[in-house]
Write an enzyme that holds these catalytic residues in place. Structure first.
Site, mmCIF file in Angstrom:
data_model
loop_
_atom_site.group_PDB
_atom_site.id
_atom_site.type_symbol
_atom_site.label_atom_id
_atom_site.label_comp_id
_atom_site.label_asym_id
_atom_site.label_seq_id
_atom_site.Cartn_x
_atom_site.Cartn_y
_atom_site.Cartn_z
ATOM 1 N N SER A 1 1.318 -1.415 -0.175
ATOM 2 C CA SER A 1 0.158 0.482 -0.130
ATOM 3 C C SER A 1 0.714 1.155 -0.081
ATOM 4 O O SER A 1 2.154 1.073 -0.355
ATOM 5 C CB SER A 1 -0.715 0.028 0.686
ATOM 6 O OG SER A 1 -0.584 0.260 2.620
ATOM 7 N N HIS B 1 -0.534 1.171 -3.990
ATOM 8 C CA HIS B 1 -1.608 1.954 -4.256
ATOM 9 C C HIS B 1 -1.317 3.539 -4.183
ATOM 10 O O HIS B 1 0.365 3.634 -3.868
ATOM 11 C CB HIS B 1 -2.212 2.067 -2.298
ATOM 12 C CG HIS B 1 -3.177 1.029 -1.924
ATOM 13 N ND1 HIS B 1 -3.428 0.493 -1.683
ATOM 14 C CD2 HIS B 1 -3.339 0.056 -3.526
ATOM 15 C CE1 HIS B 1 -3.716 -0.681 -1.241
ATOM 16 N NE2 HIS B 1 -3.762 -1.373 -2.774
ATOM 17 N N ASP C 1 -6.649 -4.891 0.921
ATOM 18 C CA ASP C 1 -6.594 -5.584 0.154
ATOM 19 C C ASP C 1 -5.180 -6.448 -0.837
ATOM 20 O O ASP C 1 -4.012 -6.726 0.383
ATOM 21 C CB ASP C 1 -5.501 -4.108 -0.750
ATOM 22 C CG ASP C 1 -6.202 -3.946 -2.715
ATOM 23 O OD1 ASP C 1 -6.756 -5.479 -2.937
ATOM 24 O OD2 ASP C 1 -5.270 -3.289 -3.174
#
Lengths: 276, 194
Positions: free
Chosen positions: B11, B38, B130
């Site tokens: 992330s 991300h 995620d």
């Protein structure tokens, strides 16, 4: 543990897409495999089905399920002024070219629910070009076109859209363009007065005019290279000399059979000018 | 083990871990390595520049339908989902998944469906969950999942969620993830350090 075989899954998906083509005449066979697979997988969850074959059966026998599938597979919602540098570059590099024409025809292919149509209309109106422009906004899905015609979007999205608008070089206050009512933002009808919303399917339909600009952003990413090449041919044939093809920021014409007929108009954004 | 592709997810805070991983890859690293991190839309090609500084392997931000080639590092572009097809990438602007676009789940699941047992997936430090569903897909299609040991990760929730969602993930500190890559993803057995 039972291991799923990628090849077997691919066969099942192929059979499903063949079935839909033969029964309904809709052709998703040249869509990008991982994208169509993902839509099919999501559809299985929504329909509470555990196999692709079960989904195939329901799709073939239940037209309402097919309706849901068409929506799930074909809608790619964008946002207003998505990728603000694109619109800034449109102002800087494409607008001066359009000023040289007495009348401007723009084709927005794959307009979905219309967010980018209104974005472009706002841009053209601020540049004093909207009145002598005609925007043809097309999509193959009639239900998204209905939404596009309405020009009504959730009020909650306006913060992002306003940010995008400012970053794109917008010249006024974004809220001048819509009326807030309940939870919705209703865009000014004047923006769409020169827009023709029409059904057109990039997969099978032909060209219907000659354009100064064709804008098709983040639509071809859902197609495989074979279908992309066919659509690039259609775009090439539909652009006038020195007309501009505008693609999404991570798309390019390097897989187009007509790559050599275009030159890049701006370094960072994907504007390609037809030069032969 | 005969891997065809490595996919790594992390992330927003994962830059340090990704940098450490890439800087430890030898010149003879012989697989495509796909990084899904991300990131902010505005980050542009900044990440690519940062990462290219630490590795001699070519780093590129993916464009639609780019070929997947061995010995290269691919970055998922901001604000798109990155999907992995056989031999090439595809992009989509479908809605964010667990608030993320690019989503690690989407990329991992597509890699599993295209490369099956040939996928080596790595979940690094990160917040949120995620990658968990994606890691489960990788296992279901016969691939192998490595998860950074939460106790050594800056943000623990992403690794923890991936461990909970999988049956046979290898939980390893970053240094051992790197040696696993050296042993399984490099040409000519023993890697040449550079």
């Amino acid at each position: 543990m039972v291991i799923t075989q990628p090849d077997l899954e691919a066969v099942e998906i192929q059979l499903l897409l063949d079935g839909l083509f033969r029964h309904y005449g809709v052709d998703f066979r040249d869509y990008s495999y991982p994208s169509i697979r993902r839509r099919i997988r999501n559809m299985m969850i929504d329909e509470k089905l555990s196999t692709i074959s079960a989904l195939q059966e329901r799709l073939l026998h239940d037209p309402s399920c097919m309706e849901r599938f068409l929506l799930a597979v074909s809608v790619h919602v964008s946002s207003m002024f998505r990728d603000p540098p694109f619109f800034a570059n449109f102002r800087a590099a494409v607008v001066p070219l359009l000023r040289t024409y007495p009348y401007v025809r723009i084709w927005h292919a794959g307009c979905s629910t219309g967010e980018e149509v209104y974005s472009l209309a706002i841009l053209l109106s601020e540049e004093g070009l909207l009145e002598r422009s005609k925007l043809y906004a097309t999509d193959h899905n009639e239900s998204v076109l209905r939404k596009a015609r309405q020009g009504i979007y959730p009020l909650s999205a306006m913060k992002l859209y306003t940010d995008n608008y400012i970053k794109s070089g917008g010249k006024r206050s974004f809220s001048e363009y819509y009326t807030a009512k309940y939870e919705h933002a209703i865009f000014a009808p004047a923006l769409s007065s020169n827009v023709v919303f029409a059904q057109h399917n990039l997969v099978g339909d032909r060209s219907f005019n000659e354009f100064n600009v064709i804008m098709c952003r983040n639509v071809l990413i859902y197609f495989n290279k074979t279908l992309q090449a066919r659509v690039h041919k259609l775009f090439y044939e539909s652009l006038c000399q020195l007309g501009v093809l505008a693609l999404g920021d991570r798309e390019s014409i390097k897989f187009s059979p007509y790559e050599d007929c275009f030159k890049e108009l701006v370094g960072e954004s994907k504007f390609y000018q037809r030069v032969k | 083990m005969d891997f065809k592709i490595v996919v790594a997810g992390t992330s927003l805070g994962g830059l340090k871990a990704i940098t450490a991983l890439l800087s430890a890859l030898p010149e003879n690293f012989s697989l495509p390595l796909v990084v899904i991190q991300h990131r902010e839309y505005a980050s542009g090609e900044l990440l690519k520049g940062l990462l290219q500084k630490v590795t001699c392997l070519p780093v590129q931000e993916v464009e639609d339908k780019d070929a997947i080639l061995p010995g290269r590092i691919y970055l998922a572009p901001p604000d798109y989902h990155l999907l992995i097809d056989r031999g090439e990438f595809a992009l989509s602007i479908d809605d964010p998944v667990t608030f993320a676009r690019p989503s690690v789940d989407v990329a991992f699941d597509s890699a599993a469906a295209s490369y099956g047992q040939g996928v080596l997936a790595v979940i690094l430090t990160g917040a949120g969950r995620d990658g968990a569903a994606g890691a489960a897909s990788i296992e279901a299609f016969g691939g192998v999942v490595l998860v950074q040991d939460p106790s050594s990760a800056e943000a623990k929730s992403m690794p923890q969620a991936a461990i909970a969602a999988t049956k046979a993930a290898h939980v390893l500190p970053l240094a051992e993830i790197i040696s696993f890559l050296h042993q399984n993803c490099c040409l000519g057995g023993q890697p040449q350090h550079v």
